[in-house]
Design an enzyme around this catalytic site. Structure first.
Site, PDB file in Angstrom:
ATOM      1  N   GLY A 241      37.052  37.247  35.935  1.00  0.00           N
ATOM      2  CA  GLY A 241      36.911  36.823  37.325  1.00  0.00           C
ATOM      3  C   GLY A 241      37.904  37.593  38.178  1.00  0.00           C
TER       4      GLY A 241
ATOM      5  CD  GLN B   1      43.048  37.712  41.085  1.00  0.00           C
ATOM      6  OE1 GLN B   1      41.858  37.431  40.948  1.00  0.00           O
ATOM      7  NE2 GLN B   1      43.864  37.849  40.055  1.00  0.00           N
TER       8      GLN B   1
ATOM      9  CB  CYS C 224      46.332  34.899  36.623  1.00  0.00           C
ATOM     10  SG  CYS C 224      45.908  35.381  38.309  1.00  0.00           S
ATOM     11  CG  LEU C 225      42.982  40.233  35.822  1.00  0.00           C
ATOM     12  CD1 LEU C 225      41.763  40.869  36.467  1.00  0.00           C
ATOM     13  CD2 LEU C 225      43.368  40.977  34.542  1.00  0.00           C
TER      14      LEU C 225
ATOM     15  CG  HIS D  48      41.722  31.283  37.466  1.00  0.00           C
ATOM     16  ND1 HIS D  48      42.866  31.195  36.705  1.00  0.00           N
ATOM     17  CD2 HIS D  48      41.812  32.465  38.118  1.00  0.00           C
ATOM     18  CE1 HIS D  48      43.612  32.269  36.899  1.00  0.00           C
ATOM     19  NE2 HIS D  48      42.996  33.066  37.761  1.00  0.00           N
ATOM     20  CD  GLU D  49      38.639  34.177  39.632  1.00  0.00           C
ATOM     21  OE1 GLU D  49      39.313  34.583  40.590  1.00  0.00           O
ATOM     22  OE2 GLU D  49      38.927  34.449  38.453  1.00  0.00           O
TER      23      GLU D  49
ATOM     24  CG  HIS E 107      42.995  33.485  42.610  1.00  0.00           C
ATOM     25  ND1 HIS E 107      44.315  33.865  42.671  1.00  0.00           N
ATOM     26  CD2 HIS E 107      42.599  33.747  41.334  1.00  0.00           C
ATOM     27  CE1 HIS E 107      44.699  34.324  41.474  1.00  0.00           C
ATOM     28  NE2 HIS E 107      43.682  34.256  40.639  1.00  0.00           N
TER      29      HIS E 107
END
Ligand code: GNR
Ligand code: NI
Length: 171
Positions: free
Chosen positions: A46, A51, A93-94, A135-136, A139
């Site tokens: 994702g 991000q 998480c990236l 999660h997204e 964000h």
């Protein structure tokens, strides 16, 4: 084009993103393509616009990590309609590379979102897909998975990251 992913510490990750109001434009379609390319290049499942330093309510998700072309999901201005059950699983998480922790999430979610042309649709997900959706959407609200950890675990990770920043090993 692979975009640069911003890391924890950048204020854009903790800001509430703005709704998208212009649909169907070549710019929006290109951004969606670039976000998929960036997500796959980083082996993520994702990626949310904040991000890549864009404070907009847009996220791409593919729990198959590129294996299944039908698994690609674009969510614009998404809203969670229903949450059911709960699950605990490892999350990363990236924007917080190198840290993974167990996070409790709803087992299943139903949501409403718009596609690149602005059309509304509803979709649901369970297990890993539901986890990625939550999660997204977090964000887009400026919330990172660290917020779901105990204060103890969160502070430990924050301290480790502060050391990495000092050593020049973060961003
Ligand atoms: O690649 C990712 N893996 C992942 C694993 C468990 C729960 C959520 C995620 S999303 C993450 C990519 C990312 O940081 N998306 O914002
Ligand atoms: Ni993330």
């Amino acid at each position: 084009m692979v975009l640069r992913i911003v890391k924890y510490g950048d204020p854009v990750l903790e800001a509430k993103a703005e709704p998208i109001s212009e649909f169907g434009t070549p710019e929006l379609k290109q951004l969606v393509e670039d976000m998929f390319e960036t997500m796959y290049a980083n082996k993520g499942i994702g990626l949310a616009a904040p991000q890549v330093a864009l404070s907009q309510r847009l996220t791409v998700i593919d729990p198959s990590a590129g294996e299944d072309p039908n698994a690609r999901l674009v969510l614009i201005n998404p809203e969670i309609l229903v949450k059911e059950g709960s699950q605990i699983g490892e999350e990363g998480c990236l924007s917080i590379p190198g840290f993974r922790e167990d996070v409790k999430r709803a087992y299943k979610v139903r949501l409403r979102a718009q596609n690149v042309d602005g059309e509304f649709f509803e979709t649901d997900g369970e297990e890993l897909l539901a986890r990625a959706m939550q999660h997204e959407i977090d964000h887009l609200n400026g919330v990172l998975f660290l917020s779901h950890l105990s204060i103890l675990k969160r502070d430990l990770i924050r301290r480790k990251i502060r050391k990495l920043v000092k050593a020049g090993e973060w961003e």
